[in-house]
Design a protein around this motif. Structure first.
Motif, PDB file in Angstrom:
ATOM      1  N   GLN A  21      -5.647  -2.603  -6.637  1.00 66.61           N
ATOM      2  CA  GLN A  21      -5.254  -3.411  -5.475  1.00 66.61           C
ATOM      3  C   GLN A  21      -4.452  -4.642  -5.873  1.00 66.61           C
ATOM      4  OE1 GLN A  21      -8.973  -3.086  -5.545  1.00 66.61           O
ATOM      5  NE2 GLN A  21      -9.219  -1.374  -4.121  1.00 66.61           N
ATOM      6  N   ILE A  24      -1.234   1.745   4.955  1.00 68.16           N
ATOM      7  CA  ILE A  24      -2.349   1.557   5.893  1.00 68.16           C
ATOM      8  C   ILE A  24      -2.053   0.321   6.743  1.00 68.16           C
ATOM      9  CG2 ILE A  24      -4.798   0.877   6.029  1.00 68.16           C
ATOM     10  CD1 ILE A  24      -5.312   2.589   3.611  1.00 68.16           C
ATOM     11  N   GLU A  50     -12.289  -1.915   2.694  1.00 67.33           N
ATOM     12  CA  GLU A  50     -12.093  -0.482   2.882  1.00 67.33           C
ATOM     13  C   GLU A  50     -13.315   0.282   2.367  1.00 67.33           C
ATOM     14  OE1 GLU A  50      -8.041   0.387   1.720  1.00 67.33           O
ATOM     15  OE2 GLU A  50      -8.677   2.404   1.177  1.00 67.33           O
ATOM     16  N   CYS A  72      -8.348   1.893  -6.481  1.00 70.32           N
ATOM     17  CA  CYS A  72      -6.948   1.469  -6.344  1.00 70.32           C
ATOM     18  C   CYS A  72      -6.706   0.222  -7.179  1.00 70.32           C
ATOM     19  CB  CYS A  72      -6.647   1.080  -4.887  1.00 70.32           C
ATOM     20  SG  CYS A  72      -5.732   2.314  -3.989  1.00 70.32           S
ATOM     21  N   ASN A 110      -5.051   7.267   5.029  1.00 73.12           N
ATOM     22  CA  ASN A 110      -5.721   7.467   3.744  1.00 73.12           C
ATOM     23  C   ASN A 110      -6.972   8.296   3.970  1.00 73.12           C
ATOM     24  OD1 ASN A 110      -7.287   7.283   1.457  1.00 73.12           O
ATOM     25  ND2 ASN A 110      -7.066   5.072   1.203  1.00 73.12           N
ATOM     26  N   ILE A 142      -4.101   6.846  -5.263  1.00 71.46           N
ATOM     27  CA  ILE A 142      -3.498   6.677  -3.954  1.00 71.46           C
ATOM     28  C   ILE A 142      -2.087   7.279  -3.898  1.00 71.46           C
ATOM     29  CG2 ILE A 142      -2.723   4.319  -4.465  1.00 71.46           C
ATOM     30  CD1 ILE A 142      -3.964   5.419  -1.062  1.00 71.46           C
ATOM     31  N   CYS A 158     -10.416   5.219  -2.854  1.00 67.75           N
ATOM     32  CA  CYS A 158      -9.354   4.231  -3.066  1.00 67.75           C
ATOM     33  C   CYS A 158      -9.901   2.802  -3.019  1.00 67.75           C
ATOM     34  CB  CYS A 158      -8.261   4.401  -2.024  1.00 67.75           C
ATOM     35  SG  CYS A 158      -7.403   5.967  -2.197  1.00 67.75           S
ATOM     36  N   ILE A 218      -8.899  -6.510   0.215  1.00 65.93           N
ATOM     37  CA  ILE A 218      -8.677  -5.392   1.127  1.00 65.93           C
ATOM     38  C   ILE A 218      -9.454  -4.155   0.687  1.00 65.93           C
ATOM     39  CG2 ILE A 218      -6.920  -3.902   2.156  1.00 65.93           C
ATOM     40  CD1 ILE A 218      -4.937  -6.336   1.611  1.00 65.93           C
ATOM     41  N   GLY A 219      -9.411  -3.894  -0.614  1.00 66.05           N
ATOM     42  CA  GLY A 219     -10.093  -2.711  -1.139  1.00 66.05           C
ATOM     43  C   GLY A 219     -11.581  -2.734  -0.846  1.00 66.05           C
ATOM     44  N   CYS A 228       0.859  -1.192   0.000  1.00 68.40           N
ATOM     45  CA  CYS A 228       0.000   0.000   0.000  1.00 68.40           C
ATOM     46  C   CYS A 228       0.891   1.236   0.000  1.00 68.40           C
ATOM     47  CB  CYS A 228      -0.899   0.003   1.236  1.00 68.40           C
ATOM     48  SG  CYS A 228      -1.800   1.557   1.406  1.00 68.40           S
ATOM     49  N   PRO A 229       0.757   2.084  -1.010  1.00 67.69           N
ATOM     50  CA  PRO A 229       1.640   3.252  -1.099  1.00 67.69           C
ATOM     51  C   PRO A 229       1.558   4.172   0.120  1.00 67.69           C
ATOM     52  CG  PRO A 229       0.466   2.936  -3.157  1.00 67.69           C
ATOM     53  CD  PRO A 229      -0.130   1.976  -2.171  1.00 67.69           C
ATOM     54  N   ILE A 272      -3.153  -2.534   7.630  1.00 70.45           N
ATOM     55  CA  ILE A 272      -4.255  -3.353   7.137  1.00 70.45           C
ATOM     56  C   ILE A 272      -4.757  -4.374   8.182  1.00 70.45           C
ATOM     57  CG2 ILE A 272      -4.941  -4.996   5.327  1.00 70.45           C
ATOM     58  CD1 ILE A 272      -2.968  -3.282   3.492  1.00 70.45           C
ATOM     59  N   GLN A 330      -1.112  -3.747  -5.790  1.00 70.58           N
ATOM     60  CA  GLN A 330      -0.622  -3.095  -4.577  1.00 70.58           C
ATOM     61  C   GLN A 330      -0.836  -4.004  -3.365  1.00 70.58           C
ATOM     62  OE1 GLN A 330      -2.397   0.846  -4.702  1.00 70.58           O
ATOM     63  NE2 GLN A 330      -1.173   1.438  -6.430  1.00 70.58           N
ATOM     64  N   CYS A 331      -1.662  -3.572  -2.425  1.00 73.29           N
ATOM     65  CA  CYS A 331      -1.791  -4.330  -1.178  1.00 73.29           C
ATOM     66  C   CYS A 331      -2.070  -5.811  -1.402  1.00 73.29           C
ATOM     67  CB  CYS A 331      -2.884  -3.710  -0.312  1.00 73.29           C
ATOM     68  SG  CYS A 331      -4.437  -3.432  -1.180  1.00 73.29           S
TER      69      CYS A 331
HETATM   70  S1  SF4 Z   1      -6.869  -0.358  -1.504  1.00 77.83           S
HETATM   71 FE1  SF4 Z   1      -6.397   0.622   0.432  1.00 77.83          FE
HETATM   72  S2  SF4 Z   1      -4.825  -0.640   1.341  1.00 77.83           S
HETATM   73 FE2  SF4 Z   1      -4.924  -1.183  -0.801  1.00 77.83          FE
HETATM   74  S3  SF4 Z   1      -3.397   0.094  -1.792  1.00 77.83           S
HETATM   75 FE3  SF4 Z   1      -5.326   1.185  -1.924  1.00 77.83          FE
HETATM   76  S4  SF4 Z   1      -5.333   2.486  -0.141  1.00 77.83           S
HETATM   77 FE4  SF4 Z   1      -3.758   0.966   0.243  1.00 77.83          FE
END
Ligand code: SF4
Ligand code: FAD
Ligand code: FAD
Ligand code: SF4
Ligand code: FES
Lengths: 472, 281
Positions: free
Chosen positions: A101, A64, A124, A99, A89, A449, A95, A120-121, A60-61, A66, A104-105
């Motif tokens: 995702q 977070i 969130e 995002c 965030n 993000i 996001c 995860i997204g 996650c840039p 998580i 990323q995360c």
């Molecule tokens: S979805 Fe949430 S945890 Fe995942 S990269 Fe984006 S901001 Fe970070």
């Protein structure tokens, strides 16, 4: 010690998200992914292993925490869970939806090694939507510091800076050139991926924090940066003007009617709501055979918008192969489910128009992949004599966007790269005192993000700068 | 919100607006334009500045009621508000002492030309102006322009007043040496003016009015070909070298949305969008 502890059984599949059916959604602009219910959210959250050394965070840039927010979520402490996310965030509803995702995360989540990673997204998104439905809790207003900051651009970078600095008691004025705030979130990303009311709710919140929003101010014209600092009395400025300058292909016929840059196409559809023409005044014309040139998110968004506007056939033409498609995989799947055709390894060579100056056909040439280029991807090279013609009455050129240049041209002493991006340190500091920058204007086209993350860092640096700076 | 302080008819379907916009009034320069959006559902339309007054905080523009948006604008009353105005946009005109300048303006663009003439005159130029309209009734600001010009000509498309068409410009150019020509008006007119000045080798600046959306360089709908290169009317212009512009390409691009524009205007009138409809309501 605890060697006999039984390995937890991992559920390999993540809870599928409810989506509008492809045959329904291909003709409306309502959100495609409907989000998890509370039950689904808790079920998905239960899959998280609460790793002692969580891998997801590094993806996650904005880092977070998580597992911590997932733990609070599982315990039903939604308010605490969303607060945990918001430490890092400030735009989770956005996001959680847009995002990338999977890059990323979720790419780093260990469950991904044996099955599907934790969504995860979506967790969130659930929490953020839950909070918005209840109405945002307002933080206590801190005492005014007497310092003021001009934030230029109301995209994710600028909005984040504005929120963080307003919370610290600084006077913040956001100058946005367009008539609505949100940047790409309102003029680029379509309603069916990110409903505009979500962006509006975030903006309302930032205004309630005390930030003033001035719409229709093109900085560099109405005021220049030096004027804001010297004549208008701002103590610092943040530039978050994004990358909005459209690229064209420079092939013959590109000025024919019916050929849009992706920016024009999406601005008409999203910002100006052309899909509701004539109720809204800005027109758009969609032909039967729409082609979209490019392979990124912008190309997918353009193609899916064209379909929703009534095109019979929408074809994405991309010069490399499926493996190199830069768009999010989920969005490519969504697009294909809706009936969008992808034509790989081809690139336009010219457009052919009718006597009225409207595009009728597009000539393409086939490509093959050669040796890798600077980006590490194999360079597409044209195959001699492989030209072919496609019926085309609408074409959308989505081959990239470069930084908006007006501020760079009108701010003496501001260091700029050859690509037109503003040179800034890790914390956003530019070559001019008191002037910070972040988001796409510094990195070139990136993500929501990362723009937001840059905004957070810059806000911190600006706060430090302001609190050190003596009163004038 | 921007309050309309004055709505005045200059000629049939041609209106002058004075709007309270102090920040713009302070920054505006000749040659720049603004983008006006009447309400949340409105279109963004560019209009050239025809005046500004930093002291009173006002800007002025003059427009032709040609389609939905300009008609809707036309019925606003003094005291009503415009939702948003962005500006000033575009590069200001180059104003300095060139020597002898020929100023040619047509139709509604006579208004911004007056501003230009004022500035050029103040910079010490000798000014020869020619203004024109389709028919005599559509001419306005004659006296104002005349008062600032060393020589003054009027033309109409039908010859109902003084000269017919633009051919007389050749005679003017043949008599004296000119250092510059500036032209604002319908694209066809600016094309003709550029063709006329070219053999005389007079640098000619035209104000282009391609379709625009954002007016800040983000959409590219305003692209025009100038000297073989793609330029964006809003940020690279709106003024360009008339001898380099691909006018025919511009004319075609201006007509791109004609069917939609007609539909929009028709619906507006059917819904009683004219002033009479409003009075009954
Ligand atoms: S979805 Fe949430 S945890 Fe995942 S990269 Fe984006 S901001 Fe970070
Ligand atoms: C169609 C599309 C789809 C995308 N999809 C995704 C996605 O799914 N996920 C993802 O993470 N990213 C996506 N992106 C990228 C992402 O939106 C951007 O990286 C992000 O918005 C950059 O934020 P920013 O604040 O730097 O700039 P922007 O969002 O571009 O905002 C800049 C703002 O500054 C304003 N401005 C510019 N110049 C001036 C000036 N001189 N004076 C005043 N205001 C000015 C602009 O009008 C704009 O509102 C997408 C981009 C596009 C175009
Ligand atoms: C930089 C710039 C400056 C301008 N300055 C002025 C001005 O000072 N006063 C003024 O009256 N108009 C000006 N225009 C033109 C003005 O923006 C259009 O007349 C307006 O958009 C029409 O909107 P509408 O909805 O009323 O008509 P629409 O329904 O959009 O159009 C009605 C008719 O006007 C024509 N038209 C539409 N757009 C343009 C355009 N950009 N240029 C020329 N014709 C057009 C259409 O082809 C159609 O025939 C300017 C345009 C630009 C780009
Ligand atoms: S890596 Fe995956 S399983 Fe582990 S804490 Fe992060 S989200 Fe949960
Ligand atoms: S009007 Fe959009 S780029 Fe010029």
């Amino acid at each position: 010690m605890a060697e006999s502890k039984p390995k937890p059984k991992i559920k390999k599949e993540s809870v599928p998200i409810l989506k509008q059916k492809p045959e329904d959604r291909r003709r409306n602009f309502n959100e495609v992914a409907l989000g998890y219910t509370e039950e689904q959210t808790l079920e998905e959250a239960s899959r998280c292993l609460q790793c002692p050394k969580p891998q997801c965070i590094q993806g996650c840039p904005v880092e977070i925490e998580i597992p911590a927010f997932i733990k609070l979520l599982r315990e039903g402490q939604y308010e605490e869970a969303i607060a945990k996310i918001k430490e890092k965030n400030s735009l989770p509803a956005i996001c959680g939806r847009v995002c990338p995702q999977e890059e990323q995360c979720q790419k780093f989540c260990v469950v991904g090694k044996v099955g599907e990673p934790i969504s995860i997204g979506r967790l969130e998104r659930f929490l953020a939507d839950w909070e918005r439905d209840r109405g945002f809790a307002m933080p206590k207003k801190p005492p005014a510091t007497g310092k003021s900051v001009a934030v230029i651009g109301a995209g994710p970078a600028g909005l984040t800076v504005a929120a963080d600095l307003a919370k610290l008691g600084h006077k913040v004025v956001i100058f946005e050139a367009l008539h609505l705030p949100g940047g790409v979130l309102v003029y680029g990303i379509p309603e069916f991926r990110l409903p505009k009311k979500i962006v509006q709710a975030e903006v309302d919140y930032i205004q309630k924090l005390g930030a003033e929003l001035k719409l229709g101010y093109l900085i560099g014209r109405t005021y220049t940066i030096p004027e804001l600092l010297k004549e208008r009395g701002f103590d610092a400025a943040f530039i978050g003007t994004g990358a909005g300058l459209p690229a064209f292909m420079n092939v013959p016929g590109e000025n024919l009617g019916g050929i849009y840059s992706a920016s024009e196409f999406l601005i008409r559809v999203n910002l100006m709501k052309s899909y509701a023409f004539p109720e809204y005044d800005t027109p758009i014309r969609i032909g039967k055979h729409v082609v979209v040139i490019g392979g990124g998110n912008v190309a997918m968004d353009s193609a899916r918008s064209a379909l929703r506007l009534g095109a019979e056939e929408v074809c994405i033409v991309y010069r490399r192969s499926r493996e190199e498609l830069p768009a999010r995989r989920e969005e490519v799947e969504n697009a294909e489910e809706e009936g969008i055709i992808c034509k790989f390894l081809a690139t336009p060579t010219r457009f052919i128009g009718d006597e009225k100056g409207w595009v009728r056909q597009m000539e393409c040439i086939c490509m093959e992949l050669g040796a890798p280029d600077d980006s590490g991807r194999r360079r597409p090279v044209p195959v001699k004599g492989s030209e072919f013609i496609m019926d085309t009455d609408t074409a959308v050129v989505a081959i990239g966007r470069s930084p908006n240049p007006i501020i760079q041209r009108t701010t003496g002493g501001l260091e700029v790269t050859r690509r037109g991006t503003i040179v800034a340190e890790e914390n956003g500091k530019t070559s001019l005192e008191g002037v910070y920058a972040g988001g796409d204007i510094v990195t070139g086209e990136a993500t929501v993000i990362s723009a937001m993350g840059a905004g957070k860092k810059a806000a911190k640096a600006i706060h430090e700068y302001l609190t050190k700076k003596p009163f004038a | 919100m921007y309050e309309v302080l004055k709505n005045m008819e200059l000629a049939p379907k041609i209106r002058l607006f004075e709007v309270y916009a102090p920040e713009m009034a302070e920054k505006a320069k000749p040659g720049q334009f603004v983008i006006v959006i009447i309400d949340e559902k409105g279109e963004r339309i560019p209009l050239t500045l025809a005046g500004y007054d930093a002291e009173n905080g006002t800007i002025t523009f003059v427009f032709n009621e040609v389609g939905k948006t300009t008609k809707q604008l036309g019925i606003l009353r003094e005291g009503d508000s415009i939702w948003n105005i962005t500006g000033p946009l575009g590069n200001p005109s180059e104003i300095r002492n060139f020597g002898r300048v020929l100023c040619v303006a047509g139709g509604v663009m006579i208004a911004p030309m007056l501003l230009q003439v004022k500035a050029l005159r103040e910079a010490g130029n000798t000014i020869v102006t020619a203004i024109g309209a389709r028919i005599e009734e559509l001419l306005f600001f004659e006296e104002e322009v005349k008062a600032l010009s060393h020589e003054f000509y009027v033309a109409t498309d039908d010859g109902s007043k003084s000269y017919k068409g633009l051919d007389f410009l050749r005679q003017i150019l043949a008599k004296k040496k000119f250092d510059r020509c500036v032209s604002m008006g319908p694209v066809v007119m600016m094309k003709n003016v550029s063709e006329i000045t070219k053999p005389f080798g007079i640098p000619t600046v035209v104000t282009l009015t391609p379709i625009m959306v954002d007016g800040m360089g983000m959409c590219g709908v305003c692209r025009v070909t100038v000297g073989g290169k793609m330029m964006f009317g809003c940020v690279d212009g709106p003024e360009f070298d008339g001898h380099q512009v691909d006018f025919d390409g511009l004319i075609k691009r201006q007509r791109m949305f004609l069917p939609e524009e007609r539909l929009s205007a028709l619906l507006w009138e059917l819904q009683g969008g004219c002033e009479c409809g409003r009075k009954q309501a």
